[in-house]
Design a protein around this motif. Structure first.
Motif, mmCIF file in Angstrom:
data_model
loop_
_atom_site.group_PDB
_atom_site.id
_atom_site.type_symbol
_atom_site.label_atom_id
_atom_site.label_comp_id
_atom_site.label_asym_id
_atom_site.label_seq_id
_atom_site.Cartn_x
_atom_site.Cartn_y
_atom_site.Cartn_z
ATOM 1 N N GLN A 163 0.907 -1.143 -0.073
ATOM 2 C CA GLN A 163 0.060 0.054 0.135
ATOM 3 C C GLN A 163 0.811 1.268 0.036
ATOM 4 O O GLN A 163 0.597 2.195 -0.708
ATOM 5 C CB GLN A 163 -0.961 -0.058 1.399
ATOM 6 C CG GLN A 163 -1.949 1.120 1.411
ATOM 7 C CD GLN A 163 -2.839 1.401 0.101
ATOM 8 O OE1 GLN A 163 -3.437 0.133 -0.718
ATOM 9 N NE2 GLN A 163 -2.986 2.501 -0.419
ATOM 10 N N LYS A 166 1.973 1.859 -3.454
ATOM 11 C CA LYS A 166 1.023 2.428 -4.281
ATOM 12 C C LYS A 166 0.871 3.873 -3.911
ATOM 13 O O LYS A 166 0.706 4.600 -4.903
ATOM 14 C CB LYS A 166 -0.462 1.888 -4.021
ATOM 15 C CG LYS A 166 -0.587 0.188 -4.720
ATOM 16 C CD LYS A 166 -1.951 -0.312 -4.309
ATOM 17 C CE LYS A 166 -3.217 0.366 -4.835
ATOM 18 N NZ LYS A 166 -4.387 -0.297 -4.329
ATOM 19 N N ARG A 170 1.113 7.242 -6.276
ATOM 20 C CA ARG A 170 0.061 8.305 -6.518
ATOM 21 C C ARG A 170 0.705 9.560 -6.061
ATOM 22 O O ARG A 170 0.166 10.575 -6.712
ATOM 23 C CB ARG A 170 -0.927 7.820 -5.506
ATOM 24 C CG ARG A 170 -2.291 8.481 -5.810
ATOM 25 C CD ARG A 170 -3.072 8.271 -4.817
ATOM 26 N NE ARG A 170 -3.754 6.730 -4.615
ATOM 27 C CZ ARG A 170 -4.791 6.435 -5.188
ATOM 28 N NH1 ARG A 170 -5.474 7.440 -6.048
ATOM 29 N NH2 ARG A 170 -5.204 5.409 -5.039
ATOM 30 N N GLU A 177 -2.642 5.454 -10.376
ATOM 31 C CA GLU A 177 -2.960 4.471 -9.691
ATOM 32 C C GLU A 177 -2.072 3.077 -10.492
ATOM 33 O O GLU A 177 -2.368 2.806 -11.402
ATOM 34 C CB GLU A 177 -4.293 3.778 -9.812
ATOM 35 C CG GLU A 177 -4.965 4.491 -8.180
ATOM 36 C CD GLU A 177 -6.359 3.695 -8.362
ATOM 37 O OE1 GLU A 177 -6.571 2.642 -7.785
ATOM 38 O OE2 GLU A 177 -7.341 4.670 -8.334
ATOM 39 N N ALA A 178 -1.449 2.334 -9.507
ATOM 40 C CA ALA A 178 -0.786 1.230 -10.077
ATOM 41 C C ALA A 178 -1.687 -0.013 -10.138
ATOM 42 O O ALA A 178 -2.668 0.106 -9.599
ATOM 43 C CB ALA A 178 0.221 0.788 -8.944
ATOM 44 N N ASP A 179 -1.149 -0.720 -10.995
ATOM 45 C CA ASP A 179 -2.286 -1.781 -11.202
ATOM 46 C C ASP A 179 -1.398 -3.345 -11.327
ATOM 47 O O ASP A 179 -2.183 -4.450 -11.285
ATOM 48 C CB ASP A 179 -2.701 -1.930 -12.360
ATOM 49 C CG ASP A 179 -2.025 -1.626 -13.775
ATOM 50 O OD1 ASP A 179 -0.791 -1.762 -13.527
ATOM 51 O OD2 ASP A 179 -2.441 -1.363 -14.857
ATOM 52 N N LEU A 181 1.579 -6.038 -9.466
ATOM 53 C CA LEU A 181 2.575 -6.144 -8.410
ATOM 54 C C LEU A 181 3.436 -7.517 -8.944
ATOM 55 O O LEU A 181 2.989 -8.535 -9.366
ATOM 56 C CB LEU A 181 1.911 -6.868 -7.069
ATOM 57 C CG LEU A 181 2.723 -7.360 -6.100
ATOM 58 C CD1 LEU A 181 3.821 -6.346 -5.607
ATOM 59 C CD2 LEU A 181 1.924 -7.862 -5.096
ATOM 60 N N LEU A 222 -4.145 -5.044 -6.966
ATOM 61 C CA LEU A 222 -2.922 -5.225 -7.949
ATOM 62 C C LEU A 222 -3.059 -6.718 -8.464
ATOM 63 O O LEU A 222 -3.073 -7.870 -7.686
ATOM 64 C CB LEU A 222 -1.653 -4.939 -7.177
ATOM 65 C CG LEU A 222 -1.532 -3.507 -6.562
ATOM 66 C CD1 LEU A 222 -0.296 -3.512 -5.906
ATOM 67 C CD2 LEU A 222 -1.501 -2.490 -7.708
ATOM 68 N N VAL A 240 5.932 -2.626 -7.729
ATOM 69 C CA VAL A 240 4.523 -2.165 -7.899
ATOM 70 C C VAL A 240 4.694 -1.295 -9.190
ATOM 71 O O VAL A 240 5.474 -0.405 -9.160
ATOM 72 C CB VAL A 240 4.216 -1.591 -6.613
ATOM 73 C CG1 VAL A 240 2.661 -0.933 -6.853
ATOM 74 C CG2 VAL A 240 4.050 -2.465 -5.683
ATOM 75 N N LYS A 242 2.546 0.966 -12.772
ATOM 76 C CA LYS A 242 1.378 0.757 -13.746
ATOM 77 C C LYS A 242 1.975 0.254 -14.989
ATOM 78 O O LYS A 242 2.727 0.748 -15.716
ATOM 79 C CB LYS A 242 1.009 2.427 -13.737
ATOM 80 C CG LYS A 242 0.032 2.623 -14.826
ATOM 81 C CD LYS A 242 -1.390 2.311 -14.256
ATOM 82 C CE LYS A 242 -2.409 2.759 -15.472
ATOM 83 N NZ LYS A 242 -2.544 1.681 -16.429
#
Lengths: 302, 78
Positions: A163, A166, A170, A177-179, A181, A222, A240, A242
Protein backbone atom coordinates in the motif's frame (compact mmCIF):
# COMPACT_ATOMS: atom_id res chain seq x y z
CA UNK A 1 10.63 -44.80 -59.25
CA UNK A 2 9.39 -48.08 -57.97
CA UNK A 3 5.91 -47.56 -59.26
CA UNK A 4 4.50 -47.21 -55.76
CA UNK A 5 2.58 -44.07 -54.95
CA UNK A 6 4.72 -43.50 -51.85
CA UNK A 7 8.30 -44.42 -51.19
CA UNK A 8 9.55 -45.93 -47.97
CA UNK A 9 11.04 -42.56 -47.11
CA UNK A 10 7.65 -40.90 -47.27
CA UNK A 11 6.44 -43.14 -44.48
CA UNK A 12 9.61 -42.96 -42.41
CA UNK A 13 9.74 -41.13 -39.09
CA UNK A 14 12.06 -38.52 -40.58
CA UNK A 15 9.04 -37.24 -42.44
CA UNK A 16 7.00 -36.93 -39.25
CA UNK A 17 5.15 -33.65 -39.80
CA UNK A 18 5.68 -32.73 -36.12
CA UNK A 19 9.39 -32.27 -36.73
CA UNK A 20 9.25 -30.66 -40.15
CA UNK A 21 11.49 -27.57 -40.05
CA UNK A 22 8.55 -25.19 -40.60
CA UNK A 23 6.69 -26.76 -37.70
CA UNK A 24 9.69 -26.59 -35.38
CA UNK A 25 10.19 -22.93 -36.24
CA UNK A 26 6.53 -22.18 -35.60
CA UNK A 27 6.74 -24.02 -32.28
CA UNK A 28 9.66 -21.83 -31.17
CA UNK A 29 7.63 -18.70 -31.88
CA UNK A 30 4.51 -20.03 -30.20
CA UNK A 31 6.31 -21.07 -27.03
CA UNK A 32 8.24 -17.80 -26.93
CA UNK A 33 5.09 -15.68 -27.23
CA UNK A 34 3.37 -17.68 -24.52
CA UNK A 35 6.28 -17.16 -22.11
CA UNK A 36 6.63 -13.39 -22.35
CA UNK A 37 5.99 -11.81 -18.94
CA UNK A 38 8.08 -8.73 -18.27
CA UNK A 39 7.74 -7.57 -21.85
CA UNK A 40 3.98 -7.64 -21.57
CA UNK A 41 4.27 -5.06 -18.78
CA UNK A 42 5.44 -2.53 -21.33
CA UNK A 43 3.85 -0.79 -24.25
CA UNK A 44 5.11 -1.52 -27.75
CA UNK A 45 6.86 0.59 -30.33
CA UNK A 46 8.39 -0.62 -33.59
CA UNK A 47 11.69 0.94 -34.60
CA UNK A 48 12.97 1.68 -38.09
CA UNK A 49 16.61 2.18 -37.05
CA UNK A 50 18.86 0.43 -34.56
CA UNK A 51 19.24 3.31 -32.16
CA UNK A 52 16.64 4.92 -30.01
CA UNK A 53 16.53 8.03 -27.90
CA UNK A 54 15.69 7.37 -24.29
CA UNK A 55 13.37 9.98 -23.00
CA UNK A 56 12.90 9.78 -19.29
CA UNK A 57 10.19 11.94 -17.91
CA UNK A 58 11.43 14.23 -15.20
CA UNK A 59 9.42 15.82 -12.47
CA UNK A 60 5.86 16.96 -13.01
CA UNK A 61 5.57 20.60 -12.08
CA UNK A 62 2.44 22.65 -11.66
CA UNK A 63 -0.93 21.40 -10.55
CA UNK A 64 -4.58 21.47 -11.44
CA UNK A 65 -6.24 24.32 -9.58
CA UNK A 66 -9.24 26.63 -9.52
CA UNK A 67 -9.25 28.93 -12.48
CA UNK A 68 -8.61 32.58 -11.80
CA UNK A 69 -11.30 35.11 -12.44
CA UNK A 70 -10.06 35.94 -15.92
CA UNK A 71 -10.04 32.27 -16.79
CA UNK A 72 -6.33 31.54 -17.01
CA UNK A 73 -5.39 27.88 -16.70
CA UNK A 74 -2.55 26.77 -14.42
CA UNK A 75 0.34 25.43 -16.43
CA UNK A 76 1.43 21.83 -15.96
CA UNK A 77 4.86 21.02 -17.21
CA UNK A 78 6.54 17.71 -17.92
CA UNK A 79 10.24 18.01 -18.51
CA UNK A 80 12.22 15.20 -20.12
CA UNK A 81 15.78 13.97 -19.89
CA UNK A 82 17.12 12.69 -23.22
CA UNK A 83 19.71 10.08 -24.00
CA UNK A 84 20.54 7.57 -26.71
CA UNK A 85 20.61 3.82 -26.68
CA UNK A 86 21.73 1.23 -29.19
CA UNK A 87 19.28 -1.57 -29.87
CA UNK A 88 21.25 -4.81 -29.90
CA UNK A 89 20.41 -8.19 -31.44
CA UNK A 90 20.29 -11.31 -29.29
CA UNK A 91 19.42 -14.93 -29.84
CA UNK A 92 20.53 -18.54 -29.73
CA UNK A 93 20.43 -21.80 -31.64
CA UNK A 94 20.16 -25.52 -31.23
CA UNK A 95 20.94 -28.45 -33.46
CA UNK A 96 18.83 -31.47 -34.20
CA UNK A 97 20.98 -34.49 -34.95
CA UNK A 98 20.35 -36.67 -37.93
CA UNK A 99 19.50 -39.53 -35.59
CA UNK A 100 16.87 -37.45 -33.78
CA UNK A 101 15.33 -36.48 -37.10
CA UNK A 102 15.40 -40.00 -38.52
CA UNK A 103 14.03 -41.52 -35.34
CA UNK A 104 11.34 -38.87 -35.12
CA UNK A 105 12.38 -37.87 -31.60
CA UNK A 106 9.56 -35.40 -31.10
CA UNK A 107 10.03 -35.38 -27.32
CA UNK A 108 13.68 -34.40 -27.49
CA UNK A 109 13.09 -31.78 -30.16
CA UNK A 110 10.17 -30.33 -28.18
CA UNK A 111 12.42 -29.84 -25.15
CA UNK A 112 15.06 -28.13 -27.27
CA UNK A 113 12.40 -25.86 -28.77
CA UNK A 114 11.19 -24.95 -25.30
CA UNK A 115 14.73 -24.40 -24.02
CA UNK A 116 15.48 -21.78 -26.65
CA UNK A 117 12.00 -20.18 -26.49
CA UNK A 118 12.02 -19.90 -22.69
CA UNK A 119 15.59 -18.60 -22.68
CA UNK A 120 14.71 -15.89 -25.21
CA UNK A 121 11.67 -14.78 -23.21
CA UNK A 122 13.61 -14.85 -19.91
CA UNK A 123 16.43 -12.83 -21.45
CA UNK A 124 13.93 -10.15 -22.46
CA UNK A 125 12.36 -10.22 -19.00
CA UNK A 126 15.78 -9.69 -17.43
CA UNK A 127 16.41 -6.73 -19.74
CA UNK A 128 13.07 -5.17 -18.85
CA UNK A 129 13.54 -5.46 -15.09
CA UNK A 130 17.20 -4.44 -15.25
CA UNK A 131 16.10 -1.18 -16.86
CA UNK A 132 13.21 -0.68 -14.46
CA UNK A 133 15.30 -1.39 -11.35
CA UNK A 134 18.12 0.88 -12.45
CA UNK A 135 15.95 3.72 -13.76
CA UNK A 136 17.03 6.68 -11.66
CA UNK A 137 13.57 8.15 -11.32
CA UNK A 138 11.80 5.07 -9.97
CA UNK A 139 10.37 5.31 -6.46
CA UNK A 140 12.10 3.16 -3.86
CA UNK A 141 11.01 2.05 -0.42
CA UNK A 142 12.03 -0.57 2.13
CA UNK A 143 9.68 -3.20 3.47
CA UNK A 144 9.01 -2.06 7.05
CA UNK A 145 10.09 -5.50 8.20
CA UNK A 146 11.30 -8.46 6.13
CA UNK A 147 8.48 -10.65 4.81
CA UNK A 148 10.17 -13.85 5.96
CA UNK A 149 9.40 -13.05 9.61
CA UNK A 150 5.74 -13.98 10.10
CA UNK A 151 5.20 -13.54 13.83
CA UNK A 152 6.51 -11.36 16.63
CA UNK A 153 7.33 -7.70 17.00
CA UNK A 154 9.46 -7.65 13.86
CA UNK A 155 6.92 -9.52 11.71
CA UNK A 156 6.60 -8.41 8.12
CA UNK A 157 3.46 -6.64 6.93
CA UNK A 158 3.27 -7.13 3.14
CA UNK A 159 -0.09 -5.36 2.61
CA UNK A 160 1.22 -2.28 4.41
CA UNK A 161 4.39 -2.24 2.28
CA UNK A 162 2.44 -2.74 -0.95
CA UNK A 163 0.00 0.00 0.00
CA UNK A 164 2.89 2.38 0.76
CA UNK A 165 4.36 1.63 -2.66
CA UNK A 166 0.99 2.40 -4.28
CA UNK A 167 0.79 5.62 -2.27
CA UNK A 168 4.30 6.65 -3.33
CA UNK A 169 3.34 6.33 -7.00
CA UNK A 170 0.12 8.19 -6.46
CA UNK A 171 1.87 11.05 -4.64
CA UNK A 172 4.69 11.49 -7.11
CA UNK A 173 2.42 11.30 -10.16
CA UNK A 174 -0.40 13.31 -8.64
CA UNK A 175 -2.97 10.59 -8.97
CA UNK A 176 -1.83 7.63 -11.08
CA UNK A 177 -2.90 4.27 -9.75
CA UNK A 178 -0.66 1.23 -9.92
CA UNK A 179 -2.24 -1.97 -11.23
CA UNK A 180 0.48 -4.65 -11.13
CA UNK A 181 2.59 -6.32 -8.47
CA UNK A 182 5.63 -8.26 -9.70
CA UNK A 183 6.98 -10.86 -7.29
CA UNK A 184 9.80 -13.38 -7.50
CA UNK A 185 9.17 -17.07 -6.84
CA UNK A 186 10.86 -16.78 -3.44
CA UNK A 187 8.79 -13.72 -2.46
CA UNK A 188 5.61 -15.70 -3.24
CA UNK A 189 6.95 -18.58 -1.14
CA UNK A 190 7.41 -16.18 1.77
CA UNK A 191 3.91 -14.74 1.28
CA UNK A 192 2.36 -18.21 1.54
CA UNK A 193 3.48 -18.28 5.18
CA UNK A 194 0.84 -15.64 5.92
CA UNK A 195 -2.60 -17.10 6.65
CA UNK A 196 -4.48 -14.33 4.86
CA UNK A 197 -2.55 -15.00 1.67
CA UNK A 198 -2.74 -18.78 1.95
CA UNK A 199 -6.49 -18.66 2.53
CA UNK A 200 -6.99 -16.47 -0.50
CA UNK A 201 -4.90 -18.84 -2.62
CA UNK A 202 -7.30 -21.64 -1.79
CA UNK A 203 -10.41 -19.53 -2.14
CA UNK A 204 -9.81 -17.62 -5.33
CA UNK A 205 -12.38 -17.43 -8.10
CA UNK A 206 -11.79 -17.30 -11.80
CA UNK A 207 -13.51 -15.00 -14.28
CA UNK A 208 -16.45 -17.39 -14.57
CA UNK A 209 -16.95 -17.47 -10.82
CA UNK A 210 -15.63 -20.99 -10.30
CA UNK A 211 -13.48 -21.76 -7.32
CA UNK A 212 -9.85 -22.24 -8.30
CA UNK A 213 -7.18 -23.29 -5.88
CA UNK A 214 -3.58 -22.20 -5.67
CA UNK A 215 -4.07 -19.30 -8.02
CA UNK A 216 -2.52 -16.07 -6.84
CA UNK A 217 -5.22 -13.63 -5.77
CA UNK A 218 -5.08 -9.91 -6.51
CA UNK A 219 -3.50 -8.09 -3.57
CA UNK A 220 -4.93 -4.68 -2.72
CA UNK A 221 -6.32 -4.42 -6.22
CA UNK A 222 -2.99 -5.22 -7.89
CA UNK A 223 -2.70 -8.03 -10.41
CA UNK A 224 0.04 -10.38 -9.22
CA UNK A 225 2.69 -11.41 -11.73
CA UNK A 226 5.23 -14.00 -10.71
CA UNK A 227 8.43 -13.42 -12.61
CA UNK A 228 11.76 -14.47 -11.19
CA UNK A 229 13.56 -12.03 -13.46
CA UNK A 230 12.53 -9.21 -11.09
CA UNK A 231 14.93 -10.60 -8.49
CA UNK A 232 17.20 -13.25 -10.04
CA UNK A 233 19.73 -13.12 -7.17
CA UNK A 234 17.06 -13.26 -4.43
CA UNK A 235 18.08 -9.91 -3.02
CA UNK A 236 14.54 -9.37 -1.76
CA UNK A 237 12.81 -7.08 -4.19
CA UNK A 238 9.28 -6.60 -5.54
CA UNK A 239 7.85 -4.09 -7.97
CA UNK A 240 4.57 -2.21 -7.91
CA UNK A 241 3.85 -0.43 -11.19
CA UNK A 242 1.37 0.86 -13.71
CA UNK A 243 1.75 -1.59 -16.55
CA UNK A 244 2.00 -0.45 -20.18
CA UNK A 245 2.54 3.21 -19.21
CA UNK A 246 5.82 2.75 -17.33
CA UNK A 247 7.75 2.25 -20.57
CA UNK A 248 7.80 0.67 -24.00
CA UNK A 249 9.44 -2.30 -25.64
CA UNK A 250 11.13 -0.88 -28.68
CA UNK A 251 11.54 -3.51 -31.31
CA UNK A 252 13.73 -3.30 -34.37
CA UNK A 253 13.12 -6.92 -35.37
CA UNK A 254 10.63 -9.35 -33.86
CA UNK A 255 11.73 -12.93 -33.25
CA UNK A 256 12.97 -14.53 -36.47
CA UNK A 257 13.75 -18.21 -36.83
CA UNK A 258 15.70 -20.05 -39.49
CA UNK A 259 16.52 -23.66 -40.25
CA UNK A 260 19.83 -24.50 -41.82
CA UNK A 261 20.48 -28.06 -43.08
CA UNK A 262 23.50 -29.55 -41.35
CA UNK A 263 25.29 -30.53 -44.56
CA UNK A 264 25.52 -26.85 -45.50
CA UNK A 265 27.45 -26.31 -42.27
CA UNK A 266 29.78 -29.20 -42.94
CA UNK A 267 28.16 -31.18 -40.16
CA UNK A 268 26.98 -34.45 -41.61
CA UNK A 269 25.47 -35.67 -38.37
CA UNK A 270 23.33 -32.59 -37.90
CA UNK A 271 19.96 -32.65 -39.63
CA UNK A 272 19.07 -29.01 -38.94
CA UNK A 273 20.44 -26.08 -37.04
CA UNK A 274 17.61 -23.85 -35.80
CA UNK A 275 18.38 -20.24 -34.96
CA UNK A 276 16.20 -17.71 -33.15
CA UNK A 277 17.06 -14.03 -33.23
CA UNK A 278 15.41 -10.80 -32.21
CA UNK A 279 16.41 -7.17 -31.77
CA UNK A 280 14.77 -4.93 -29.21
CA UNK A 281 15.30 -2.95 -26.03
CA UNK A 282 13.10 -1.73 -23.22
CA UNK A 283 12.80 2.01 -22.78
CA UNK A 284 11.53 3.02 -19.36
CA UNK A 285 10.20 6.48 -20.04
CA UNK A 286 8.02 7.04 -16.99
CA UNK A 287 9.90 5.43 -14.07
CA UNK A 288 7.84 7.43 -11.61
CA UNK A 289 4.99 4.98 -12.41
CA UNK A 290 6.88 2.25 -10.55
CA UNK A 291 7.94 1.66 -6.98
CA UNK A 292 10.49 -0.90 -5.83
CA UNK A 293 10.01 -2.54 -2.46
CA UNK A 294 13.43 -3.57 -1.14
CA UNK A 295 14.54 -5.63 1.84
CA UNK A 296 11.90 -8.38 1.60
CA UNK A 297 14.23 -10.95 3.13
CA UNK A 298 16.20 -10.88 6.35
CA UNK A 299 19.83 -10.14 5.74
CA UNK A 300 22.45 -12.28 7.38
CA UNK A 301 24.54 -10.32 9.85
CA UNK A 302 27.88 -9.86 8.18
CA UNK B 1 18.00 -17.00 9.70
CA UNK B 2 19.64 -14.49 11.99
CA UNK B 3 17.29 -11.91 13.36
CA UNK B 4 18.19 -8.43 12.32
CA UNK B 5 18.78 -6.05 15.17
CA UNK B 6 17.73 -2.46 14.60
CA UNK B 7 20.63 -0.41 13.35
CA UNK B 8 21.55 2.65 15.34
CA UNK B 9 23.02 5.41 13.28
CA UNK B 10 26.10 6.49 15.13
CA UNK B 11 28.74 6.81 12.44
CA UNK B 12 29.42 9.61 10.00
CA UNK B 13 26.67 10.63 7.59
CA UNK B 14 26.76 11.20 3.86
CA UNK B 15 24.88 13.96 2.08
CA UNK B 16 23.04 12.79 -1.01
CA UNK B 17 20.63 14.27 -3.56
CA UNK B 18 17.47 12.28 -4.29
CA UNK B 19 17.08 11.46 -8.00
CA UNK B 20 14.27 8.94 -7.48
CA UNK B 21 10.71 10.20 -7.44
CA UNK B 22 10.42 9.25 -3.78
CA UNK B 23 12.59 7.24 -1.43
CA UNK B 24 11.86 5.90 2.00
CA UNK B 25 14.00 3.58 4.09
CA UNK B 26 12.90 1.40 6.98
CA UNK B 27 14.97 3.46 9.40
CA UNK B 28 13.00 6.60 8.70
CA UNK B 29 15.04 8.31 5.98
CA UNK B 30 12.69 9.93 3.47
CA UNK B 31 13.17 12.20 0.52
CA UNK B 32 11.52 13.46 -2.63
CA UNK B 33 13.17 14.16 -5.96
CA UNK B 34 15.60 17.05 -5.75
CA UNK B 35 15.87 17.06 -1.96
CA UNK B 36 19.18 16.66 -0.17
CA UNK B 37 19.10 14.09 2.58
CA UNK B 38 21.59 12.46 4.92
CA UNK B 39 22.30 8.74 4.91
CA UNK B 40 24.76 6.64 6.92
CA UNK B 41 28.18 6.46 5.32
CA UNK B 42 28.79 2.91 6.52
CA UNK B 43 27.15 0.45 4.06
CA UNK B 44 26.33 -1.89 6.96
CA UNK B 45 24.12 0.81 8.46
CA UNK B 46 22.35 1.50 5.17
CA UNK B 47 18.99 -0.13 4.48
CA UNK B 48 18.51 -2.26 1.32
CA UNK B 49 16.61 0.55 -0.43
CA UNK B 50 19.39 3.05 0.27
CA UNK B 51 22.09 0.65 -0.91
CA UNK B 52 20.21 -0.17 -4.11
CA UNK B 53 19.51 3.52 -4.72
CA UNK B 54 23.17 4.45 -4.31
CA UNK B 55 24.22 1.67 -6.67
CA UNK B 56 21.76 2.63 -9.40
CA UNK B 57 22.05 6.40 -9.19
CA UNK B 58 18.74 7.10 -7.47
CA UNK B 59 20.81 8.80 -4.77
CA UNK B 60 23.75 10.92 -5.80
CA UNK B 61 26.48 11.80 -3.35
CA UNK B 62 27.05 15.52 -2.95
CA UNK B 63 30.74 16.08 -3.27
CA UNK B 64 32.15 18.36 -0.66
CA UNK B 65 34.87 20.75 -1.80
CA UNK B 66 37.39 18.68 0.16
CA UNK B 67 36.50 15.53 -1.86
CA UNK B 68 37.15 17.12 -5.24
CA UNK B 69 40.50 16.34 -6.84
CA UNK B 70 42.91 19.23 -6.36
CA UNK B 71 44.14 21.17 -9.34
CA UNK B 72 47.80 21.93 -8.97
CA UNK B 73 50.31 23.81 -11.03
CA UNK B 74 52.57 20.77 -11.24
CA UNK B 75 49.93 18.58 -12.92
CA UNK B 76 51.25 17.06 -16.12
CA UNK B 77 49.28 17.53 -19.28
CA UNK B 78 49.49 14.56 -21.60
Amino acid sequence: MTGAAYTEKDFSLSNNPDIAPEVVEAAIKLQYKARLKGRNLLGYKPLTVSTTSTIEEDETTGAINWLSENGSLPKMDFSFVKGTKRVRPYGGYFEVSEEQQEDGATDEIRVMVNNVAYAMAYFEDLLVYEDIINATGINTIDATNPWDVVTGATAGDPPDDIQRAKAAIRQVTKGWEADTLVLSELAVAKLTKYDWFRNRCYNAFDAQGYLVTARLPPILGLNPLVDDAIDPLNEGRALVCKAIDIGVWEERKPIATRNIPGYLLGKDNVAFKYTAKAKGEPNIKQPKLGCLINGLFTEEEG
Amino acid sequence: MAKKTPVKRTGPMLEVVVKAGYIESRDGIKGKKGETIQIPENPKEQSPAIRQALKSGKLKVVQAAADLPPTTGTQQIE
